[in-house]
Scaffold this active site. Structure first.
Site, short mmCIF file in Angstrom:
data_model
loop_
_atom_site.label_atom_id
_atom_site.label_comp_id
_atom_site.label_asym_id
_atom_site.label_seq_id
_atom_site.Cartn_x
_atom_site.Cartn_y
_atom_site.Cartn_z
N GLU A 422 0.83 -1.22 0.00
CA GLU A 422 0.00 0.00 0.00
C GLU A 422 0.86 1.26 0.00
O GLU A 422 0.51 2.27 0.61
CB GLU A 422 -0.92 0.03 1.22
CG GLU A 422 -2.31 -0.38 0.94
CD GLU A 422 -2.73 -0.12 -0.48
OE1 GLU A 422 -2.98 -1.12 -1.17
OE2 GLU A 422 -2.77 1.03 -0.94
C1 LIG Z 1 2.61 -9.64 0.46
C2 LIG Z 1 2.40 -8.54 -0.54
C3 LIG Z 1 1.11 -8.24 -0.95
C4 LIG Z 1 0.90 -7.24 -1.91
N1 LIG Z 1 -0.37 -7.02 -2.38
C5 LIG Z 1 -0.55 -6.19 -3.46
C6 LIG Z 1 -1.82 -6.09 -4.10
O1 LIG Z 1 -2.82 -6.69 -3.67
N2 LIG Z 1 -1.93 -5.33 -5.22
C7 LIG Z 1 -0.85 -4.65 -5.74
O2 LIG Z 1 -1.01 -3.99 -6.76
N3 LIG Z 1 0.37 -4.72 -5.15
C8 LIG Z 1 0.55 -5.48 -4.03
N4 LIG Z 1 1.78 -5.58 -3.43
C9 LIG Z 1 2.89 -4.81 -3.99
C10 LIG Z 1 3.32 -3.67 -3.07
O3 LIG Z 1 2.35 -2.66 -3.07
C11 LIG Z 1 4.71 -3.23 -3.53
O4 LIG Z 1 5.62 -4.24 -3.12
C12 LIG Z 1 5.10 -1.88 -2.96
O5 LIG Z 1 4.32 -0.87 -3.51
C13 LIG Z 1 6.58 -1.56 -3.20
O6 LIG Z 1 6.94 -1.76 -4.53
P1 LIG Z 1 8.22 -2.67 -4.85
O7 LIG Z 1 8.09 -3.94 -4.12
O8 LIG Z 1 8.40 -2.74 -6.32
O9 LIG Z 1 9.44 -1.89 -4.21
P2 LIG Z 1 10.24 -0.70 -4.92
O10 LIG Z 1 9.32 0.30 -5.49
O11 LIG Z 1 11.28 -1.30 -5.82
O12 LIG Z 1 10.97 -0.04 -3.65
C14 LIG Z 1 12.20 -0.53 -3.09
C15 LIG Z 1 12.68 0.51 -2.05
O13 LIG Z 1 12.92 1.76 -2.72
C16 LIG Z 1 12.16 2.80 -2.13
N5 LIG Z 1 11.72 3.72 -3.17
C17 LIG Z 1 11.15 3.44 -4.37
N6 LIG Z 1 10.88 4.56 -5.05
C18 LIG Z 1 11.28 5.59 -4.27
C19 LIG Z 1 11.27 7.01 -4.39
N7 LIG Z 1 10.75 7.61 -5.47
N8 LIG Z 1 11.78 7.73 -3.39
C20 LIG Z 1 12.27 7.15 -2.27
N9 LIG Z 1 12.30 5.84 -2.10
C21 LIG Z 1 11.82 5.05 -3.07
C22 LIG Z 1 11.00 2.10 -1.45
O14 LIG Z 1 10.47 2.86 -0.37
C23 LIG Z 1 11.65 0.81 -0.97
O15 LIG Z 1 12.30 1.03 0.25
C24 LIG Z 1 2.00 -6.52 -2.43
C25 LIG Z 1 3.30 -6.80 -1.97
C26 LIG Z 1 3.50 -7.80 -1.05
C27 LIG Z 1 4.92 -8.10 -0.62
#
Ligand SMILES: Cc1cc2nc3c(=O)[nH]c(=O)nc-3n(C[C@H](O)[C@H](O)[C@H](O)COP(=O)(O)OP(=O)(O)OC[C@H]3O[C@@H](n4cnc5c(N)ncnc54)[C@H](O)[C@@H]3O)c2cc1C
Length: 560
Positions: A422
């Site tokens: 989220e």
């Molecule tokens: C168990 C689980 C359930 C989930 N359920 C859903 C779901 O139902 N529907 C759905 O659509 N998604 C879902 N997700 C996805 C979840 O919303 C994403 O994992 C989350 O938004 C982070 O994206 P990412 O994993 O690609 O991390 P990334 O975006 O790659 O982030 C990696 C790190 O970089 C930081 N970062 C990234 N961009 C920036 C920025 N611009 N400035 C500063 N810091 C930054 C982040 O804070 C984080 O610390 C789920 C994930 C999990 C693990």
């Protein structure tokens, strides 16, 4: 000790700390009388304690499985979900028009808190449906509303949110899923989504996916994204699920926790979808769902913290090392701080929910701004508290906390993701110091003024505690003025500590309010205000430092 829903604590906050009374005084929520609130919380609490909590371990030990394309959920989950639906607990805040109870969001938040403490993985399912209902209520056509809302509200169908793709996580604008108009008002949706919670289950007749995708002529970035309803089974003329849509669960993720909730890789292969809202306005529509879900996820953290705390408290009374370990100062410190943090985070979340309800009932811009300001704070602080308290819960258990049979470790494994999904807590903090300060801090200053006024009024009764809260609010005000004068990079560098400090000041404010009316809670307030609130000052030092030290270090300096 078995989990007991914290009905009395929630009632106390809604009566004395963040009163629900002004919400119940509006025409829209006139049904939310004290008696109704009491009855709803007690009944929901019973379901949490007797039906959901006993399945917590089963979800952990027997994760959902994908067998020949069929999702088999954890033992007992199907039956428990049926009871959630039968009790009308899926959508207590949904409007009467389509079968909802029309109760305030605040009650929904309180119920979600109790359910999360009982069984986080199972609670995630109705949570997602609630968000979808709200998005459809605000953005869908009348035909889509009439078809989907009654089934979602009754719990016969459930909802998901499909944003994330392999290359599009925090940067949702990078998503590539496509939507081709078919000329008959429907669209062919093609693409892969990852991490989709409850992407399928054997618990409901139909799973309704809200999917973000791009139309053929869409501009790049978030402005080119549209939102589509893509059901697992296409409804027939009578609105009943019939033909299977062209979509499937490809695989399930193996996760560190939250095993009872299937996290799916979804493939949409020209699946039939219907546009929700305007073309290119998908992010705005999805934000309705995401804002709902952000507060709800903060509340997940608080609920898990409650469960972890109850378990640790019981263990500390039974375990004897020289004396029952609850008698040792360090264990007493851990338990007191855990309980104080839970109270603070719960009050902030309920304050956010009350602001949402007041905004809806009165249409006043100040309430909308208050809710918008509090949402990222409630999400990030609630989930940080969940993780910290669950971690301390293990520490209270000593070695037994590291042993799975105790159940203390599951709380930490389950709750860890709440700081990630989220919108990560880093993204929440950037939202707070970015979008939520676009009013030059007006909403923040208004809230801080209330904290200062309340502290001033409390000076006679509780001079030490009131002075500390007043001083912290004043420091927060100065830090906010400094933050607004900072450039973007400096602001973002201090965003997380800024959010944490703001939460601490608010937490202290709510503790002080409680201390004025209840002697036992005054003791807990002293713990929060003397031992936890001072950490805000350290966080604000980090905010003032800006980004310069961080960028003085190159990736090579960091060892890259
Ligand atoms: C168990 C689980 C359930 C989930 N359920 C859903 C779901 O139902 N529907 C759905 O659509 N998604 C879902 N997700 C996805 C979840 O919303 C994403 O994992 C989350 O938004 C982070 O994206 P990412 O994993 O690609 O991390 P990334 O975006 O790659 O982030 C990696 C790190 O970089 C930081 N970062 C990234 N961009 C920036 C920025 N611009 N400035 C500063 N810091 C930054 C982040 O804070 C984080 O610390 C789920 C994930 C999990 C693990």
């Amino acid at each position: 000790m078995a989990y007991r829903s914290p009905v009395a604590d929630i009632r106390f906050i809604l009566d004395k700390v963040v009163p629900l009374a002004p919400v119940a005084a509006t025409e829209r929520f006139a049904e939310a009388t004290g008696d109704t609130v009491e009855a709803v919380l007690l009944e929901a609490g019973k379901l949490c304690d007797e039906v959901m909590a006993p399945l917590l371990r089963a979800g952990d030990l027997h994760p959902a499985k994908l067998e020949n394309g069929v999702m088999r959920t954890s033992p007992g989950f199907k039956e428990a979900y049926a009871q959630i639906a039968e009790g009308h607990w899926v959508a207590v805040a949904a409007s009467h028009e389509f079968g909802g109870m029309g109760l305030p969001q605040t009650l929904c938040v309180a119920i979600n808190d109790m359910m999360s403490g009982a069984n986080l993985a199972l609670q995630l399912k109705p949570l997602l449906t609630q968000g979808q209902i709200e998005a459809l209520e605000h953005h869908a056509s009348d035909a889509l509303k009439a078809l989907y809302l009654p089934k979602l509200i009754s719990g016969e169908w459930s909802g998901t949110m499909n944003l994330t793709e392999p290359q599009a996580g925090s940067d949702v604008g990078a998503l590539r899923s496509k939507a081709e108009p078919l000329g008959d008002g429907t669209y062919a949706i093609t693409g892969q989504k990852i991490f989709i919670s409850w992407g399928d289950s054997d618990m409901v007749e139909n799973v309704c996916h809200l999917v973000l995708a791009r139309l053929p002529d869409a501009v790049p970035g978030t402005k080119g994204i549209s939102l589509f309803m893509v059901p697992k089974f296409l409804p027939d003329a009578a609105g009943n699920p019939s033909t299977a849509n062209s979509l499937k669960v490809v695989s399930l993720e193996h996760k560190m926790g939250l095993h009872g909730s299937p996290t799916c890789v979804m493939s949409f292969e020209g699946a039939t979808g219907w546009l929700v809202g305007e073309p290119g306005k998908g992010m705005a529509a999805m934000f309705t769902m995401m804002n709902n879900a952000r507060l709800a996820v903060g509340v997940q953290g608080i609920g898990v913290a409650e469960g972890a705390y109850q378990k640790a408290l019981a263990y500390a009374q039974e375990r004897v090392q020289f004396a029952p370990i609850i008698e040792h100062a360090d264990v007493r410190r851990m338990l007191a701080e855990m309980r104080a943090e839970i109270f603070a985070a719960r009050s902030i979340a309920l304050a956010c929910a009350v602001a949402l309800d007041m905004g809806r009932a009165t249409g006043e811009a100040d309430w909308h701004a208050r809710a918008a300001l509090l949402t990222p704070i409630a999400k990030a602080y609630g989930t940080d508290v969940g993780i910290h308290v669950a971690d301390q819960g293990i520490q209270v258990h000593g070695g037994m906390g590291f042993v799975e049979e105790t159940g203390a470790a599951q709380y930490l494994r389950d709750v860890r993701v709440t700081a990630i999904y989220e919108g990560t807590n880093g993204i929440q903090a950037m939202d707070l110091v970015g979008r939520k300060m676009m009013d030059d801090g007006r909403a923040a200053f208004r809230l801080l003024q209330e904290v200062e006024d309340a502290a001033k009024a409390a000076r006679e009764t509780l001079p030490d505690l009131a002075e500390a809260v007043w001083q912290a609010a004043e420091t927060m005000r100065e830090a906010t003025e400094g933050l607004i004068a900072q450039g973007t990079q400096d602001r973002f560098a201090g965003a997380v500590p800024y959010l944490r400090a703001f939460a601490r000041v608010l937490g202290a404010h709510y503790h002080l309010k409680a201390a004025l009316v209840d002697e036992v809670r005054a003791k807990l307030a002293a713990v929060y205000i003397r031992r936890i609130l001072p950490q805000a000052e350290a966080d604000l030092a980090s905010v003032r430092a800006g980004a310069v030290d961080l960028y003085a270090l190159s990736p090579e300096d960091l060892g890259a």
